[in-house]
Motif scaffolding. Structure first.
Motif, mmCIF file in Angstrom:
data_model
loop_
_atom_site.group_PDB
_atom_site.id
_atom_site.type_symbol
_atom_site.label_atom_id
_atom_site.label_comp_id
_atom_site.label_asym_id
_atom_site.label_seq_id
_atom_site.Cartn_x
_atom_site.Cartn_y
_atom_site.Cartn_z
ATOM 1 N N MET A 109 -67.060 -29.633 -36.144
ATOM 2 C CA MET A 109 -67.634 -30.946 -36.264
ATOM 3 C C MET A 109 -66.792 -31.755 -37.237
ATOM 4 O O MET A 109 -66.532 -31.327 -38.353
ATOM 5 C CB MET A 109 -69.070 -30.815 -36.768
ATOM 6 N N SER A 110 -66.372 -32.911 -36.821
ATOM 7 C CA SER A 110 -65.566 -33.754 -37.698
ATOM 8 C C SER A 110 -66.467 -34.604 -38.585
ATOM 9 O O SER A 110 -67.622 -34.866 -38.268
ATOM 10 C CB SER A 110 -64.623 -34.628 -36.881
ATOM 11 N N VAL A 111 -65.903 -35.037 -39.693
ATOM 12 C CA VAL A 111 -66.624 -35.854 -40.660
ATOM 13 C C VAL A 111 -65.823 -37.124 -40.887
ATOM 14 O O VAL A 111 -64.610 -37.080 -41.035
ATOM 15 C CB VAL A 111 -66.805 -35.103 -42.001
ATOM 16 N N LEU B 38 -67.068 -42.556 -45.537
ATOM 17 C CA LEU B 38 -67.248 -44.002 -45.634
ATOM 18 C C LEU B 38 -66.453 -44.603 -46.784
ATOM 19 O O LEU B 38 -66.177 -45.795 -46.802
ATOM 20 C CB LEU B 38 -68.735 -44.339 -45.803
ATOM 21 N N LYS B 39 -66.107 -43.785 -47.760
ATOM 22 C CA LYS B 39 -65.345 -44.217 -48.931
ATOM 23 C C LYS B 39 -64.278 -43.166 -49.208
ATOM 24 O O LYS B 39 -64.330 -42.059 -48.666
ATOM 25 C CB LYS B 39 -66.281 -44.360 -50.132
ATOM 26 N N PRO B 40 -63.325 -43.472 -50.063
ATOM 27 C CA PRO B 40 -62.308 -42.462 -50.392
ATOM 28 C C PRO B 40 -62.958 -41.160 -50.868
ATOM 29 O O PRO B 40 -63.936 -41.173 -51.619
ATOM 30 C CB PRO B 40 -61.506 -43.120 -51.514
ATOM 31 N N TYR B 41 -62.435 -40.090 -50.401
ATOM 32 C CA TYR B 41 -62.985 -38.755 -50.652
ATOM 33 C C TYR B 41 -61.927 -37.976 -51.415
ATOM 34 O O TYR B 41 -61.278 -37.086 -50.891
ATOM 35 C CB TYR B 41 -63.287 -38.115 -49.288
ATOM 36 N N ASP B 42 -61.750 -38.336 -52.689
ATOM 37 C CA ASP B 42 -60.665 -37.774 -53.476
ATOM 38 C C ASP B 42 -61.218 -37.201 -54.778
ATOM 39 O O ASP B 42 -61.617 -37.949 -55.680
ATOM 40 C CB ASP B 42 -59.626 -38.867 -53.771
#
Length: 118
Positions: free
Chosen positions: A1-3, A6-10
């Motif tokens: 399942m891909s995700v 909505l915002k930078p995931y860092d």
């Protein structure tokens, strides 16, 4: 399942090797639903692979009624789902195991409590 973020995931990963006392090794016993998922164990990279069967597995799976019936000579090992033949005299690292690797074993003739998996 891909995700889709909505915002930078860092952010720094929390499951890196440095955050554990030893590399994590996931170990599962196939066809034994009393243990429905692998266990994650911090095991030293220099530990001989043979110690898994002699020292580690009895403490993890020894409560299962089939454990005492395991024929260690016919046990089948898998690494990441593929058949695999580890060298019991070599270390975990020398057998190619690293942090968060997954191994499992199958015990021919034993398929769960009273054959519940078959």
């Amino acid at each position: 399942m891909s995700v889709t973020a909505l915002k930078p995931y860092d952010f720094p990963a929390k499951d890196v090797r440095e955050n554990f006392p030893a590399p994590l090794l996931f170990i599962g016993w196939e066809e034994h639903l009393m243990f429905p998922c692998p266990v994650a164990l911090p095991l030293p990279a220099d530990m001989p692979f043979g110690a898994i069967g002699q020292v580690v597995l009895p403490g993890v799976y020894g409560v299962h009624p089939d454990f005492a019936r395991i024929d260690w000579n016919t046990m089948q090992w898998f690494k990441s789902g593929q058949p695999w033949t580890p060298d019991p005299a070599k270390s975990l690292a020398d057998n190619g195991l690293g942090h968060k690797d997954m191994i499992s074993f199958r015990t021919p003739g034993l398929t769960g409590i009273q054959g519940s998996f078959s």
